[in-house]
Design a protein around this motif. Sequence first.
Motif, PDB file in Angstrom:
ATOM      1  N   LEU A 100       6.567  16.185  -5.897  1.00  0.00           N
ATOM      2  CA  LEU A 100       7.463  16.778  -4.922  1.00  0.00           C
ATOM      3  C   LEU A 100       6.739  16.049  -3.661  1.00  0.00           C
ATOM      4  O   LEU A 100       5.873  16.272  -3.225  1.00  0.00           O
ATOM      5  CB  LEU A 100       7.500  18.345  -4.735  1.00  0.00           C
ATOM      6  N   LEU A 130       7.556  16.342   0.547  1.00  0.00           N
ATOM      7  CA  LEU A 130       8.342  17.231   1.568  1.00  0.00           C
ATOM      8  C   LEU A 130       7.785  16.564   2.676  1.00  0.00           C
ATOM      9  O   LEU A 130       6.904  16.319   3.042  1.00  0.00           O
ATOM     10  CB  LEU A 130       7.960  18.671   1.548  1.00  0.00           C
ATOM     11  N   ILE A 147      13.750  23.418  -5.256  1.00  0.00           N
ATOM     12  CA  ILE A 147      12.321  23.219  -5.015  1.00  0.00           C
ATOM     13  C   ILE A 147      11.576  24.311  -5.634  1.00  0.00           C
ATOM     14  O   ILE A 147      10.748  24.038  -6.399  1.00  0.00           O
ATOM     15  CB  ILE A 147      12.019  23.042  -3.475  1.00  0.00           C
ATOM     16  N   ASN A 168      17.768  14.626  -0.463  1.00  0.00           N
ATOM     17  CA  ASN A 168      17.214  16.257   0.084  1.00  0.00           C
ATOM     18  C   ASN A 168      17.473  17.036  -1.158  1.00  0.00           C
ATOM     19  O   ASN A 168      18.678  17.200  -1.421  1.00  0.00           O
ATOM     20  CB  ASN A 168      17.510  16.569   1.282  1.00  0.00           C
ATOM     21  N   SER A 226      13.246  16.560   1.477  1.00  0.00           N
ATOM     22  CA  SER A 226      12.559  16.462   0.106  1.00  0.00           C
ATOM     23  C   SER A 226      13.116  15.615  -0.992  1.00  0.00           C
ATOM     24  O   SER A 226      14.094  15.138  -0.887  1.00  0.00           O
ATOM     25  CB  SER A 226      12.594  18.131  -0.344  1.00  0.00           C
TER      26      SER A 226
END
Length: 111
Positions: free
Chosen positions: A97, A99, A8, A2, A90
């Motif tokens: 990426l 999520l 992010i 995560n 994530s």
Amino acid sequence: MNRDVKEITDWLEQFRGQELVITKLEQQDEDLTQVQLEEVSLDTPAHAQDDDYIPQYELVLHGDGIVLNENQAPLPGKKYEIPLQGDWQSSIEESTLHLTTDRAEYTITRQ
């Protein structure tokens, strides 16, 4: 693994001026969107603390885009919002990426 919100947004910032493809999977419905990334922001919606339905944060990808469905409509408001609420996960793999939120799974890939 995560990632926190700062990691992010930093990862997304490196792709300013580039095209991203966002795949959203929600209740077995898949949506595809292309965004020419101009800016990344993290918004806190009004009344987020007062209402469990309103997300604590929204990750917002700003830029021209196209919703890739049968009609290929322009992206409304030139922004793509991802609500971050409750438990979300994530991971980042090079140019992708992932999520996962309480409501949907998102994959954001640089083209």
